[in-house]
Enzyme design. Structure first.
Site, short mmCIF file in Angstrom:
data_model
loop_
_atom_site.label_atom_id
_atom_site.label_comp_id
_atom_site.label_asym_id
_atom_site.label_seq_id
_atom_site.Cartn_x
_atom_site.Cartn_y
_atom_site.Cartn_z
N THR A 178 0.83 -1.20 0.00
CA THR A 178 0.00 0.00 0.00
C THR A 178 0.86 1.25 0.00
O THR A 178 2.04 1.23 0.37
CB THR A 178 -0.91 0.06 1.24
N ASP A 179 0.25 2.36 -0.38
CA ASP A 179 0.90 3.65 -0.17
C ASP A 179 0.97 3.92 1.33
O ASP A 179 0.35 3.23 2.14
CB ASP A 179 0.15 4.75 -0.92
N TRP A 180 1.66 4.98 1.71
CA TRP A 180 2.06 5.18 3.09
C TRP A 180 0.93 5.74 3.98
O TRP A 180 0.19 6.64 3.58
CB TRP A 180 3.26 6.12 3.13
#
Length: 599
Positions: free
Chosen positions: A329-331
Site C-alpha cells: 500500500t501507499d504510506w
C-alpha cells in the site's frame, strides 16, 4: 571477501551464512537451492511475531555520521534497533541519506548487522523514493549528493528517447546498489491527465503509448531481465493510475481523496500497468484515491481507497491482469499521526484493526509507512486473520529478498560507483537535451561572450544588474497556490496554473530593459499566455539545473525536448478538461509534442 560478510563452510565445501547460528546449513541458508524451497523452509521456522514484522514498510532515518538512528528521529517512533530486533521489521524506506556515498554505505551495513543479530538473521531491504532529480520533497522524492543528477521523469519523457530512460535506470541501479539500496519505490506510471495534479512531474506524462514504452525500459534498466543479485527491485505505482484527480487535488489530503472518470476511461489508465506486469515489476503500489463513478468491464467499482479495495486489488490486478507479485500500500493508511489523519478514504469509520484486516482482505501484502505489528498480531490471535493468510503474503515478500541475493550477501561494498564522472556527464547531457524550446525570436543561440543577468538562478560569470546585460534570463517555477495548513501541503503544488500578477509585472519590467529569456520549471503545465509576448525566448524545463540551462542557451541543437503535455491558453480551458482524458484541453497555447530547434 567483504570485511562485513561472515560465512561458514558446510562439510561438502559449500560456503554459506549461518544466519541462525546453529552450525548447520539449513535449507533457507543454502545458496544452491531454488528460491521457492528456501522460502518454504524459512516460513516454517518463523514465529508469528517474526512473520508479522514482514508486513510493514516504515520510514527509516539514516544517521549523517553513518550510525543507525537510535534517538531523536523525526519520523521513526522507535529506535532502529528496536524496530529490527523487537518488531522484526526488515523493509524500510530511507530518508535523509548522508551526502557521501561511503558514509551512506557504512550506515546501510551497520543496519544489516543489527538484522544479522536476530534469531533467523533475515536481512533488511532498503528502499527509496526517487533520488536523482532536482526535486527535494519529503513526501515523494529527495536529493542525494552521492548520486548523479538527472531531470524529473517528465524530463525523460520530453526527450522522447527510450534508450535514455533505460540508461538512466541502469546508472541509477548502479548508484543505488553502491550504497545498499535494493528497492526502488518507482517508476511512477500514472497518466497525468489532469493538468493541475501536483504529482505529475514524477510521471511520463498523459500518453499511455509513451508511458508504456518507457516503463519497460525503466524496469529493464533497474531489474534486468529478471531479479538477481545485481538487480534493484522496482515498486511500480500507483495502481490503477492516480492521474484523474478531481480538480487536480491530491489524496494525501482529505479534500483530494476523489478520483473521477467523466470520460469513462478507467480502463485506459490500466494500460501502462499491463506492460509493467509483463516486464516483471517486482511490486505494485496502489494509490490513496477512492474512485468515484468508475466502471470496469461494465461493473461499478466500490468507492473506497484503492488499498482497501478488493474489487481493484484482487478483482482487477490479481484476477483480471494476472499479477501475482508483491502489492504494498501507499504510506499511512491505518494510523493517524500527529501531523495528519490516516488516508483511510471511504473507510474512515473503521478501527486500526479493521483497516488492517480490510487491506489484507483486499489482497495487499504489505503496509507502507506503518509499523503496527501489535495490531496485526491481535487480528491473528482473535482469528480474524488466519496465519495461513500471513504465509501467502510472506511467500511473495521473502522471495524478493532471496532473488536479490540478500540472504547470501546483503552488504554494500562499492560506494565509489556512486556519482562517477561518467554518470554525472550522462545525467548532465540528459538535463540539457530534455529542455524544450517554446519560443525563439532569433535570440538563440547566445554568443558565448554574451553578458547575462539571471533572476531565479545563477549562471557562471553573470552580471549583477539587468542594465549591464546583453540578455536577461528569468527562471520561474510553475504557478501554484501556496498552502500550509496541513502536514506536507507545502510540498504539493496544486491549484491555479495562472502566474501571479507581480510575476508578470516583473517580467514586463525586465523586458523593457532588454531581451528576456523565460525558463519555466514545468512540474505542472502553466498558463504562459501573459508571458508569451513579453519574452524573446521561452524554455520549458523539468528539473534541469542552472549549468545545464546555461550550456543549452549557447550550444546549437542542444535542446531536443518536446512538450510531454499540452500547455493551456487559460485556466478556463483547464476547468473544462475531463480529468481522465489525455490531452483534453480545447484551447492550447502550445500543443503536446511541440518543441523548436535552433542550429
Amino acid at each position: 571477501m567483504s570485511e562485513w560478510l561472515v560465512t561458514s563452510q558446510a562439510p561438502d565445501g559449500t560456503v554459506y551464512r549461518d544466519l541462525n547460528g546453529n552450525g548447520v546449513m539449513d535449507p533457507y541458508e543454502d545458496p544452491r537451492l531454488p528460491v521457492a524451497q528456501r522460502v518454504r523452509d524459512l516460513i516454517s521456522r518463523m514465529t508469528v511475531e517474526e512473520k508479522a514484522g514482514q508486513f510493514f514498510h516504515p520510514m527509516i532515518e539514516a544517521g549523517q555520521d553513518g550510525s543507525p538512528v537510535e534517538t531523536g528521529a523525526m519520523l521513526m517512533p522507535h529506535s532502529t534497533s528496536h524496530t529490527i530486533q523487537r518488531q522484526f521489521i526488515t523493509h524500510f524506506n530511507v530518508i535523509m541519506l548522508p551526502g557521501e556515498a561511503k558514509v551512506a554505505a557504512l550506515w546501510h551495513n551497520r543496519v544489516q548487522k543489527l538484522a544479522e543479530q536476530t534469531r533467523l538473521g533475515i536481512p533488511v531491504t532498503i528502499s527509496t523514493d526517487p533520488c536523482h532529480s532536482g526535486g527535494d520533497n519529503l513526501a515523494t522524492s529527495m536529493l542525494s549528493g552521492a548520486f548523479s543528477r538527472w531531470p524529473e521523469a517528465m524530463g525523460l519523457a520530453a526527450l522522447r528517447d527510450v534508450d535514455a530512460v533505460r540508461e538512466f535506470a541502469r546508472i541509477a541501479r548502479q548508484e543505488y546498489r553502491a550504497i545498499g539500496i535494493r528497492s526502488a519505490l518507482h517508476p511512477q506510471i500514472d497518466l497525468a491527465t489532469e493538468p493541475r495534479w501536483a504529482r505529475q512531474s514524477g510521471t511520463f506524462g498523459p500518453s499511455a503509448e509513451l508511458t508504456t514504452a518507457y516503463v519497460r525500459a525503466y524496469l529493464e534498466g533497474f531489474q534486468g531481465e529478471s531479479l538477481d543479485a545485481t538487480s534493484v527491485a522496482c515498486m511500480t505505482k500507483h495502481f490503477p493510475g492516480g492521474g484523474p484527480q478531481k480538480d487536480g487535488e491530491d489524496p494525501h489530503f482529505p479534500y483530494g481523496r476523489e478520483q473521477v472518470y467523466p470520460g469513462g476511461l478507467f480502463d485506459h489508465h490500466l494500460q501502462p500497468f499491463l506492460e509493467a506486469i509483463d516486464a516483471g515489476t517486482s511490486a505494485i503500489m496502489p494509490y490513496y484515491g477512492m474512485p468515484v463513478g468508475a466502471v470496469h468491464k461494465g461493473r461499478a467499482i466500490e468507492e473506497v481507497g484503492f488499498g482497501f479495495n478488493k474489487g481493484v486489488i484482487t478483482g482487477i490486478l490479481r484476477e483480471d491482469l494476472g499479477y501475482d507479485g508483491v502489492v504494498c500500500t501507499d504510506w499511512q493508511l491505518v494510523t493517524d499521526s500527529p501531523y495528519s489523519p490516516a488516508r483511510a478514504w471511504g473507510v474512515e469509520h473503521l478501527s486500526r484493526a479493521g483497516r488492517v484486516a480490510r487491506i489484507l482482505d483486499a489482497g495487499c501484502d504489505q503496509l507502507g509507512g506503518e509499523e503496527c505489528t501489535d495490531v496485526l498480531l491481535s487480528l491473528v490471535e482473535d482469528g480474524t486473520v488466519p496465519e495461513s493468510r500471513l504465509d501467502e503474503s510472506l511467500a511473495r515478500l521473502l522471495a524478493v529478498k532471496f532473488e536479490l541475493g540478500l540472504f547470501d550477501d546483503p552488504y554494500a561494498e562499492a560506494p565509489e560507483r556512486a556519482g562517477t564522472p561518467e554518470a554525472v556527464t550522462a545525467g548532465f547531457d540528459v538535463q540539457v537535451g530534455s529542455l524544450v524550446l517554446l519560443k525563439n525570436d532569433g535570440l538563440l543561440p547566445l554568443a558565448p561572450t554574451a553578458r547575462v543577468y539571471v533572476e531565479g538562478g545563477a549562471f557562471p560569470e553573470g552580471v549583477d544588474r539587468p542594465e549591464e546585460a546583453d540578455v536577461i534570463v528569468v527562471r520561474l517555477d510553475a504557478p501554484f497556490e501556496q498552502r500550509d495548513g496541513m502536514f506536507l501541503e507545502p510540498y504539493f503544488h496544486a491549484g491555479s496554473l495562472d502566474f501571479a500578477e507581480e510575476t508578470v509585472a516583473r517580467v514586463r519590467e525586465l523586458a523593457a530593459i532588454g531581451p528576456v529569456i523565460v525558463d519555466v520549471k514545468l512540474e505542472r503545465p502553466a498558463v504562459l499566455t501573459p508571458l508569451a509576448d513579453l519574452a524573446t525566448a521561452i524554455v520549458g524545463s523539468f528539473g534541469s539545473g542552472n549549468a545545464a540551462l546555461a550550456h543549452a542557451l549557447v550550444a546549437p541543437g542542444a535542446m531536443r525536448g518536446r512538450l510531454p503535455f499540452q500547455l493551456p491558453r487559460s485556466m478556463t480551458a483547464v476547468e473544462r478538461n475531463q480529468a481522465d482524458v489525455p490531452n483534453d484541453l480545447d484551447d492550447v497555447l502550445f500543443p503536446e509534442g511541440f518543441g523548436l530547434e535552433y542550429k
